[in-house]
Design a protein around this motif. Sequence first.
Motif, PDB file in Angstrom:
ATOM      1  N   PRO A  83      14.627 -12.246   4.942  1.00 62.30           N
ATOM      2  CA  PRO A  83      13.374 -12.555   5.639  1.00 62.30           C
ATOM      3  C   PRO A  83      12.555 -11.313   5.982  1.00 62.30           C
ATOM      4  CG  PRO A  83      15.284 -12.936   7.070  1.00 62.30           C
ATOM      5  CD  PRO A  83      15.818 -12.663   5.708  1.00 62.30           C
ATOM      6  N   ASP A  84      13.160 -10.133   5.859  1.00 64.09           N
ATOM      7  CA  ASP A  84      12.399  -8.915   6.162  1.00 64.09           C
ATOM      8  C   ASP A  84      11.603  -8.431   4.956  1.00 64.09           C
ATOM      9  OD1 ASP A  84      15.307  -8.152   5.335  1.00 64.09           O
ATOM     10  OD2 ASP A  84      14.125  -6.364   4.906  1.00 64.09           O
ATOM     11  N   CYS A  85      11.623  -9.182   3.860  1.00 60.81           N
ATOM     12  CA  CYS A  85      10.850  -8.761   2.683  1.00 60.81           C
ATOM     13  C   CYS A  85       9.368  -9.056   2.925  1.00 60.81           C
ATOM     14  CB  CYS A  85      11.324  -9.493   1.434  1.00 60.81           C
ATOM     15  SG  CYS A  85      10.254  -9.152   0.031  1.00 60.81           S
ATOM     16  N   SER A  86       8.622  -8.007   3.239  1.00 63.98           N
ATOM     17  CA  SER A  86       7.228  -8.196   3.644  1.00 63.98           C
ATOM     18  C   SER A  86       6.247  -7.591   2.645  1.00 63.98           C
ATOM     19  CB  SER A  86       7.022  -7.585   5.029  1.00 63.98           C
ATOM     20  OG  SER A  86       7.446  -6.233   5.027  1.00 63.98           O
ATOM     21  N   ALA A  87       6.674  -7.467   1.386  1.00 64.28           N
ATOM     22  CA  ALA A  87       5.821  -6.840   0.374  1.00 64.28           C
ATOM     23  C   ALA A  87       4.462  -7.535   0.270  1.00 64.28           C
ATOM     24  CB  ALA A  87       6.533  -6.854  -0.979  1.00 64.28           C
ATOM     25  N   ALA A  88       4.460  -8.865   0.324  1.00 65.57           N
ATOM     26  CA  ALA A  88       3.204  -9.605   0.180  1.00 65.57           C
ATOM     27  C   ALA A  88       2.281  -9.365   1.374  1.00 65.57           C
ATOM     28  CB  ALA A  88       3.495 -11.101   0.020  1.00 65.57           C
ATOM     29  N   ASP A  89       2.871  -9.249   2.561  1.00 68.97           N
ATOM     30  CA  ASP A  89       2.063  -8.978   3.765  1.00 68.97           C
ATOM     31  C   ASP A  89       1.422  -7.595   3.694  1.00 68.97           C
ATOM     32  OD1 ASP A  89       3.050 -11.376   4.761  1.00 68.97           O
ATOM     33  OD2 ASP A  89       4.776 -10.385   5.693  1.00 68.97           O
ATOM     34  N   VAL A  90       2.246  -6.637   3.272  1.00 75.34           N
ATOM     35  CA  VAL A  90       1.769  -5.258   3.181  1.00 75.34           C
ATOM     36  C   VAL A  90       0.592  -5.180   2.198  1.00 75.34           C
ATOM     37  CG1 VAL A  90       2.484  -3.005   2.255  1.00 75.34           C
ATOM     38  CG2 VAL A  90       3.936  -4.177   3.932  1.00 75.34           C
ATOM     39  N   LEU A  91       0.743  -5.856   1.078  1.00 77.00           N
ATOM     40  CA  LEU A  91      -0.323  -5.879   0.068  1.00 77.00           C
ATOM     41  C   LEU A  91      -1.593  -6.519   0.648  1.00 77.00           C
ATOM     42  CD1 LEU A  91      -1.383  -5.601  -2.851  1.00 77.00           C
ATOM     43  CD2 LEU A  91      -0.271  -7.794  -3.364  1.00 77.00           C
ATOM     44  N   ARG A  92      -1.427  -7.664   1.289  1.00 76.58           N
ATOM     45  CA  ARG A  92      -2.588  -8.385   1.824  1.00 76.58           C
ATOM     46  C   ARG A  92      -3.326  -7.542   2.865  1.00 76.58           C
ATOM     47  NH1 ARG A  92      -2.413 -10.901   6.254  1.00 76.58           N
ATOM     48  NH2 ARG A  92      -0.147 -11.180   6.159  1.00 76.58           N
ATOM     49  N   VAL A  93      -2.570  -6.951   3.775  1.00 74.53           N
ATOM     50  CA  VAL A  93      -3.203  -6.159   4.840  1.00 74.53           C
ATOM     51  C   VAL A  93      -3.911  -4.934   4.243  1.00 74.53           C
ATOM     52  CG1 VAL A  93      -2.763  -4.760   6.907  1.00 74.53           C
ATOM     53  CG2 VAL A  93      -1.622  -6.980   6.619  1.00 74.53           C
ATOM     54  N   ALA A  94      -3.289  -4.307   3.254  1.00 74.33           N
ATOM     55  CA  ALA A  94      -3.916  -3.119   2.654  1.00 74.33           C
ATOM     56  C   ALA A  94      -5.227  -3.478   1.961  1.00 74.33           C
ATOM     57  CB  ALA A  94      -2.950  -2.456   1.663  1.00 74.33           C
ATOM     58  N   VAL A  95      -5.238  -4.619   1.290  1.00 72.59           N
ATOM     59  CA  VAL A  95      -6.442  -5.051   0.571  1.00 72.59           C
ATOM     60  C   VAL A  95      -7.560  -5.371   1.572  1.00 72.59           C
ATOM     61  CG1 VAL A  95      -7.386  -6.917  -0.860  1.00 72.59           C
ATOM     62  CG2 VAL A  95      -5.203  -5.847  -1.479  1.00 72.59           C
ATOM     63  N   GLU A  96      -7.206  -6.090   2.634  1.00 74.71           N
ATOM     64  CA  GLU A  96      -8.217  -6.445   3.639  1.00 74.71           C
ATOM     65  C   GLU A  96      -8.749  -5.205   4.352  1.00 74.71           C
ATOM     66  OE1 GLU A  96      -6.121 -10.721   4.720  1.00 74.71           O
ATOM     67  OE2 GLU A  96      -6.230  -9.142   6.272  1.00 74.71           O
ATOM     68  N   GLY A 118      20.963  -1.785   1.724  1.00 75.79           N
ATOM     69  CA  GLY A 118      21.023  -2.697   2.871  1.00 75.79           C
ATOM     70  C   GLY A 118      19.702  -3.427   3.055  1.00 75.79           C
ATOM     71  N   CYS A 119      18.615  -2.683   2.926  1.00 77.44           N
ATOM     72  CA  CYS A 119      17.301  -3.316   3.028  1.00 77.44           C
ATOM     73  C   CYS A 119      16.261  -2.418   2.366  1.00 77.44           C
ATOM     74  CB  CYS A 119      16.922  -3.555   4.491  1.00 77.44           C
ATOM     75  SG  CYS A 119      16.463  -2.030   5.335  1.00 77.44           S
ATOM     76  N   TYR A 120      15.069  -2.929   2.282  1.00 70.39           N
ATOM     77  CA  TYR A 120      13.957  -2.191   1.688  1.00 70.39           C
ATOM     78  C   TYR A 120      12.780  -2.145   2.654  1.00 70.39           C
ATOM     79  CZ  TYR A 120      16.668  -3.101  -2.516  1.00 70.39           C
ATOM     80  OH  TYR A 120      17.688  -3.160  -3.426  1.00 70.39           O
ATOM     81  N   GLY A 121      12.101  -1.000   2.674  1.00 72.36           N
ATOM     82  CA  GLY A 121      10.814  -0.910   3.332  1.00 72.36           C
ATOM     83  C   GLY A 121       9.726  -1.105   2.285  1.00 72.36           C
ATOM     84  N   TYR A 122       8.523  -1.435   2.735  1.00 74.55           N
ATOM     85  CA  TYR A 122       7.423  -1.703   1.800  1.00 74.55           C
ATOM     86  C   TYR A 122       6.183  -0.935   2.215  1.00 74.55           C
ATOM     87  CZ  TYR A 122      10.612  -5.344   0.480  1.00 74.55           C
ATOM     88  OH  TYR A 122      11.741  -5.994   0.073  1.00 74.55           O
TER      89      TYR A 122
END
Length: 703
Positions: free
Chosen positions: A381-394, A557-561
């Motif tokens: 659930p910590d996979c936030s790649a799509a959020d990061v992309l959306r916020v950067a574009v906006e 263990g996890c990924y940052g985006y």
Amino acid sequence: MPAVGTPVPRKEGLDKVTGRARYTDDVVLPGMLFGRTIRATIPRGRITGVHLDFDPHGFTVVDARDIPGRNVVALIVDDQPCLADGRVSHTEEPVLLLAHADREALLGATVRLDYAAEPAVLDPRASQTVFKELTIQKGCLDDGFGSADVVVEGEYRTGHQEQLYIEPQGVIAVPEDGGVTVYGSLQCPYYVHHALSVLLALPPERVRVVQLETGGGFGGKEDYPSIIAGHAALLALKANRPVKLVYDRLEDMRATTKRHPAIVRHRTGVTRDGRLTAIDVEVLLDGGAYTTLSPVVLSRGALHATGPYRCDHVRVHGRVVQTHTPPNGAFRGFGAPQTQFAAEAHMDRVAAALGLDPVALRERNVWRPGDTTATGQRLGPDCSAADVLRVAVERSRYHERRGTLAGRPGAGIGLALVFHGAGFTGSGEVKLASRAALQLTATGARIRVASTEIGQGARTVLAQVVADALGIAYDDVEVAEADTRFVPDSGPTVASRTSMVVGRILQGCAVRMRERLGDLGPADYHARHGPFEVEGQYVRPAGLDWDEAAYRGDAYGCYGYACDVVEVAIDADTYEARATAVTTVHDVGRVLHPVLVRGQIEGGTVQGLGYALLEEVAMRDGAMANAQLTNYVIPTTADVPPLDVVVLETPYVEGPFGAKGVGELPMDAPAAAAVNAIRHAGFDVREVPATPERLSEAPCVSR
Ligand code: MOS
């Protein structure tokens, strides 16, 4: 008041700003000698003669015959001699060591070397010596390409990069207690400890490594300090005096490790509407003369080579090979900046081939929770790649700006979306089995770890975690010196692991300490019952599994985006590309210290822009020909455009207070974002640094 999430003062901040902090070169010991390294001057051959053209009185001279243990720099594969033993495999290879009480006399000594030169391999594509080769496989490429409407191919290249920590490499070795103590500027005290024990044939208890204040590392002080510490120790033991060995900038730039150059080929299958059906990547890294950390740099590079995108059919094949240059090594990002530059520059070309918007292509394929990576790791659930992309574009108003800049000659905007695994790769953390300890003091608690403060704020962040987990004030948490005689091995300070992995172990220690304190505060407990200590060890989070042989499973263990949007302006006369605006959006889980996280993001972004546009290591005959700050150009404050830094905080349940690692991620996106902006401005560049020379030769691309 909780410490986590607030910008508490840095533990070592006052010492640094008042000048009280002592770096290696500030330390002077009684009877201390200065050391100097005599290096080879050809890339490959046999040494046929050594001539000391000076009066040896007052000099200590050391060569390979003086090594009491094994003549190796012990790390992964023991192929690198500490001192050349008859053979030379790169210019700058250490051959002889000198020490003298007088620096001038030392620098005046001349040593001539005779060689029987042999042909050097300087092009990795021509190398026959493979240090490490690996393949990641998912699904079946034939099926993937079979369902593709379009196949896009491309080759992308990245050059060397110099870490350029502000303080050059330096150590002081002191013979004591029948062994040796080494003080120095370093990231990994226990790496140096192990290497010295092997080199000097000393039992571990006779070797002591103490980290002094360290002015930056960026990976450059991960493995190299084992070499310089070995040299200083050999001189100190022979002279029976303390020996200081500090490099000047020229020696540091020419002799020490760099980021591995890479050639990355992509072949991508995609449907007409932009669904990725096959990703085939070939990674070639230039390892330089010896193995050093190359196998793990290749591993991390390969594991990040697809970019953060869903695809059922993937193959990544990687090789790292020998060339006769100084060995390449760790540098912030550790292979991932190279492969993600290629992945994200390629994504824009795939979008162009389909006539799709670059953001639309990425949105179509970006990882979401529940998707699997190339190794089959299921993203949480910590996979936030799509959020990061959306916020950067906006936030960057990407689409509006893309339209505006398209009408302006020499202007462009580009975007890159990246991920970065935190902690050691695969079963690395299990093998490290890091330990950390927490002591009750009369006023609070003291952290004992080998994790080092190298400017990133490790001491501060670890103290914040302990303060909140223990329920005491931040100021009541001390951090012990990273001295192998007194601290357990909490692992190397690398791989974006200190806050997340070591912080988690300490959080566990603090929770156990709190239980034992019961209703008493630390001071009351200490007054009544005296001190005690809690030690903790890494525990692999449940559900993580890695198969090293098959290269399958949970690679991290996890990924940052992160997503960077870069605008560039290209000078019509000089072809110089300048970044004019940058939006950078990062999600590294819960933010432990907002100013330090921002510092990591800003610093990494600028270092990435240098990699993208400015920093060119010019190699001549296998050695760095521009080892000066006058012609190896890094960004100054004047080169840094306005940085709009946005931080999202999607918590990672296994991190301390939800934190992931942040050290390396900011390095991954700038190069591709900048090159994609340059492409948008009309220049088909597929290599970094994107220098004026490369732009002037680049084919035009329609906008
Ligand atoms: Mo690092 S590049 O993992 O020191």
